[in-house]
Design a protein around this motif. Structure first.
Motif, PDB file in Angstrom:
ATOM      1  N   PHE A  44      -1.520  -2.513  13.483  1.00  0.00           N
ATOM      2  CA  PHE A  44      -1.078  -2.797  12.122  1.00  0.00           C
ATOM      3  C   PHE A  44      -1.445  -4.234  11.789  1.00  0.00           C
ATOM      4  CE2 PHE A  44       2.627  -4.170   9.379  1.00  0.00           C
ATOM      5  CZ  PHE A  44       2.242  -3.485   8.236  1.00  0.00           C
ATOM      6  N   GLN A  45      -2.137  -4.438  10.668  1.00  0.00           N
ATOM      7  CA  GLN A  45      -2.551  -5.767  10.228  1.00  0.00           C
ATOM      8  C   GLN A  45      -3.262  -6.530  11.347  1.00  0.00           C
ATOM      9  OE1 GLN A  45       1.023  -7.556   8.592  1.00  0.00           O
ATOM     10  NE2 GLN A  45       0.946  -6.285   6.752  1.00  0.00           N
ATOM     11  N   ASN A  46      -4.219  -5.825  11.977  1.00  0.00           N
ATOM     12  CA  ASN A  46      -5.103  -6.396  13.003  1.00  0.00           C
ATOM     13  C   ASN A  46      -4.382  -6.799  14.290  1.00  0.00           C
ATOM     14  OD1 ASN A  46      -7.497  -6.187  11.411  1.00  0.00           O
ATOM     15  ND2 ASN A  46      -6.843  -8.016  10.284  1.00  0.00           N
ATOM     16  N   LEU A  47      -3.215  -6.218  14.533  1.00  0.00           N
ATOM     17  CA  LEU A  47      -2.475  -6.486  15.764  1.00  0.00           C
ATOM     18  C   LEU A  47      -2.025  -5.175  16.404  1.00  0.00           C
ATOM     19  CD1 LEU A  47      -0.101  -9.387  14.636  1.00  0.00           C
ATOM     20  CD2 LEU A  47      -2.119  -9.612  16.111  1.00  0.00           C
ATOM     21  N   PHE A  48      -2.052  -5.127  17.738  1.00  0.00           N
ATOM     22  CA  PHE A  48      -1.414  -4.033  18.449  1.00  0.00           C
ATOM     23  C   PHE A  48       0.105  -4.222  18.379  1.00  0.00           C
ATOM     24  CE2 PHE A  48      -5.447  -3.714  20.952  1.00  0.00           C
ATOM     25  CZ  PHE A  48      -5.712  -2.382  20.691  1.00  0.00           C
ATOM     26  N   ILE A  66       4.132   4.405  13.207  1.00  0.00           N
ATOM     27  CA  ILE A  66       3.032   4.927  12.413  1.00  0.00           C
ATOM     28  C   ILE A  66       2.845   4.041  11.187  1.00  0.00           C
ATOM     29  CG2 ILE A  66       4.450   6.531  11.045  1.00  0.00           C
ATOM     30  CD1 ILE A  66       2.064   8.501  11.278  1.00  0.00           C
ATOM     31  N   VAL A  67       1.593   3.814  10.833  1.00  0.00           N
ATOM     32  CA  VAL A  67       1.274   3.032   9.641  1.00  0.00           C
ATOM     33  C   VAL A  67       1.238   3.977   8.446  1.00  0.00           C
ATOM     34  CG1 VAL A  67      -0.425   1.518   8.551  1.00  0.00           C
ATOM     35  CG2 VAL A  67      -0.067   1.407  11.022  1.00  0.00           C
ATOM     36  N   THR A  68       1.893   3.592   7.355  1.00  0.00           N
ATOM     37  CA  THR A  68       1.941   4.442   6.162  1.00  0.00           C
ATOM     38  C   THR A  68       0.537   4.596   5.567  1.00  0.00           C
ATOM     39  OG1 THR A  68       2.482   2.524   4.797  1.00  0.00           O
ATOM     40  CG2 THR A  68       4.322   3.827   5.637  1.00  0.00           C
ATOM     41  N   GLY A  80      -1.327   1.707   4.173  1.00  0.00           N
ATOM     42  CA  GLY A  80      -1.599   0.621   5.088  1.00  0.00           C
ATOM     43  C   GLY A  80      -0.698  -0.586   4.929  1.00  0.00           C
ATOM     44  N   LYS A  81       0.316  -0.497   4.079  1.00  0.00           N
ATOM     45  CA  LYS A  81       1.138  -1.659   3.760  1.00  0.00           C
ATOM     46  C   LYS A  81       2.448  -1.732   4.549  1.00  0.00           C
ATOM     47  CE  LYS A  81      -0.615  -2.068  -0.979  1.00  0.00           C
ATOM     48  NZ  LYS A  81      -0.264  -2.078  -2.417  1.00  0.00           N
ATOM     49  N   ARG A  82       2.853  -0.624   5.155  1.00  0.00           N
ATOM     50  CA  ARG A  82       4.131  -0.621   5.871  1.00  0.00           C
ATOM     51  C   ARG A  82       3.949  -0.044   7.272  1.00  0.00           C
ATOM     52  NH1 ARG A  82       8.320   2.736   4.096  1.00  0.00           N
ATOM     53  NH2 ARG A  82       6.784   4.097   3.117  1.00  0.00           N
ATOM     54  N   LEU A  83       4.742  -0.550   8.175  1.00  0.00           N
ATOM     55  CA  LEU A  83       4.842   0.016   9.517  1.00  0.00           C
ATOM     56  C   LEU A  83       6.167   0.765   9.582  1.00  0.00           C
ATOM     57  CD1 LEU A  83       3.565   0.245  12.319  1.00  0.00           C
ATOM     58  CD2 LEU A  83       4.764  -1.861  12.956  1.00  0.00           C
ATOM     59  N   TYR A  84       6.107   2.008   9.995  1.00  0.00           N
ATOM     60  CA  TYR A  84       7.252   2.912  10.010  1.00  0.00           C
ATOM     61  C   TYR A  84       7.644   3.175  11.459  1.00  0.00           C
ATOM     62  CZ  TYR A  84       9.750   7.346   8.934  1.00  0.00           C
ATOM     63  OH  TYR A  84      10.664   8.368   8.811  1.00  0.00           O
ATOM     64  N   TYR A 112      15.285   5.787  11.188  1.00  0.00           N
ATOM     65  CA  TYR A 112      14.008   5.141  10.913  1.00  0.00           C
ATOM     66  C   TYR A 112      14.258   3.770  10.304  1.00  0.00           C
ATOM     67  CZ  TYR A 112      14.119   5.623   5.785  1.00  0.00           C
ATOM     68  OH  TYR A 112      14.440   5.506   4.454  1.00  0.00           O
ATOM     69  N   ALA A 113      13.240   2.914  10.414  1.00  0.00           N
ATOM     70  CA  ALA A 113      13.234   1.599   9.777  1.00  0.00           C
ATOM     71  C   ALA A 113      11.784   1.274   9.445  1.00  0.00           C
ATOM     72  CB  ALA A 113      13.826   0.536  10.690  1.00  0.00           C
ATOM     73  N   THR A 114      11.562   0.385   8.481  1.00  0.00           N
ATOM     74  CA  THR A 114      10.205   0.012   8.097  1.00  0.00           C
ATOM     75  C   THR A 114      10.087  -1.498   7.948  1.00  0.00           C
ATOM     76  OG1 THR A 114      10.577   0.159   5.701  1.00  0.00           O
ATOM     77  CG2 THR A 114       9.939   2.181   6.822  1.00  0.00           C
ATOM     78  N   THR A 115       8.848  -1.971   7.989  1.00  0.00           N
ATOM     79  CA  THR A 115       8.565  -3.388   7.779  1.00  0.00           C
ATOM     80  C   THR A 115       7.221  -3.540   7.081  1.00  0.00           C
ATOM     81  OG1 THR A 115       8.277  -5.536   8.869  1.00  0.00           O
ATOM     82  CG2 THR A 115       7.452  -3.616  10.042  1.00  0.00           C
ATOM     83  N   MET A 116       7.078  -4.622   6.327  1.00  0.00           N
ATOM     84  CA  MET A 116       5.804  -4.925   5.681  1.00  0.00           C
ATOM     85  C   MET A 116       5.070  -6.062   6.373  1.00  0.00           C
ATOM     86  SD  MET A 116       6.701  -4.457   1.616  1.00  0.00           S
ATOM     87  CE  MET A 116       4.962  -4.367   1.186  1.00  0.00           C
TER      88      MET A 116
END
Length: 329
Positions: free
Chosen positions: A44-48, A95-97, A100-104, A119-123
């Protein structure tokens, strides 16, 4: 009914023996809790991002979810922990939404009052929403995937006491697929009629539009099965793998190969973290990663022409988190 597709299975086995998996590297990346296990991996965003559960033991205690970050897999940085007071958070998945803007993050929540998915999410990977409940008490939505065709979330939930409501597991468990537009509100999609206490399931959508499900079973012969369905993914056909599975996962590679990983029986006695070549009807062991005992629950991600694998194992003492890079030929 679980069946073997004899001709296809023979053809698949002949083809799969030509596949070779080579271990490029493996290292322990975390062991600070008494028990560290049940991993997943994404980018996500170029990071593992690697997530896993920390707890006093594998089967008890209030588990928390920890995430680690790495740009290349060489150095891993402690990121954040996600917890819920009085709750054992288990089996985290990432999982990436579709935008591509959120990590779920999906996980199970378990306590004396029962079990229910969360569940929780982050941007940005740092600030996460509060942990929220999904589905109904008793459900265990084990992993979710995005269907490229409709950009919806899909997952398989199992329930160990579907009729009584608990607390004791019943002779047969329910296995159902659910779908969601955004990962927060889910609708029943199909009922999977799999006997033998079908449980942990990974569902994926292939490039040809079909869906595959890799299912572990705790009853009957305790051997896993593979399900296949065409859109709209309501009618499933099943093939027996003939192999015990624990924490099963699989992905489709860019060239169309299917690679699975699970706790299984490899070249040496006892349970190990095993990599398999997979078809719609079969699993063929191609590599055993350093592991034994309490182990498995892999995260899989294909990046820079390598299969990146996170898993946990107790072969060096207590259960710890490992990261491996594997070349598929």
């Amino acid at each position: 009914m679980i069946r073997r597709l004899t001709f296809l299975a023979i053809f698949a086995a002949t083809t799969l023996h030509a596949q070779v998996a080579e271990l490029v590297s493996v290292e322990k990346i975390w062991d600070k809790a008494p028990h560290n296990g049940f991993t997943d991996l994404t980018r996500f965003q170029n990071l593992f991002y690697c997530c896993f559960r920390e707890a006093p033991a594998g089967d008890k205690g209030e588990g928390v979810i920890r995430t680690l970050l790495s740009a290349s897999g060489k150095v891993w940085i402690d990121n954040v922990t996600i917890s819920e007071k009085g709750m054992d958070l288990r089996d985290p998945k990432l999982i990436v939404t579709p935008d591509g803007k959120r990590l779920y993050l999906l996980c199970g929540g378990q306590s004396a009052q029962g079990r229910q998915p969360r569940y929780a999410t982050t941007m940005d990977g740092k600030v996460w929403t509060p942990v929220q409940k999904l589905l109904a008490k008793g459900d265990w939505l084990w992993r979710v995937s995005i269907n490229p065709a409709d950009k919806r979330f899909y997952g398989v939930s199992y329930n160990i006491h579907p009729n009584s409501g608990g607390p004791a597991p019943e002779k047969e468990w329910s296995l159902k697929t659910y779908a969601s537009d955004d990962g927060s509100v889910w609708q029943l999609s199909s009922i999977m009629n799999v006997p033998g206490q079908a449980g942990e399931t990974t569902l994926r959508f292939l490039k040809d539009g079909s869906a595959l499900a890799l299912v572990s079973r705790q009853g009957g012969d305790r051997k896993g099965v593979i399900g296949m369905a065409k859109a709209p993914y309501r009618d499933w056909t099943w093939a027996a793998t003939g192999l015990p599975l624990g924490g099963p996962n699989f992905i489709e590679l860019p060239d169309g190969k299917l690679i699975a990983a699970s706790r299984g029986i490899g070249a040496t006695p006892g349970p190990h973290m095993v990599i398999y070549a997979m078809t719609a009807t079969s699993l063929t062991s191609i590599l055993e990663l350093p592991s034994s005992g309490d182990c498995s629950y892999p995260g899989l991600y294909w990046h820079d022409d390598l299969l990146h694998v996170t898993y946990y194992s107790s072969h060096e003492g207590k259960a710890a988190i490992y990261y491996a890079r594997v070349k598929i030929k």
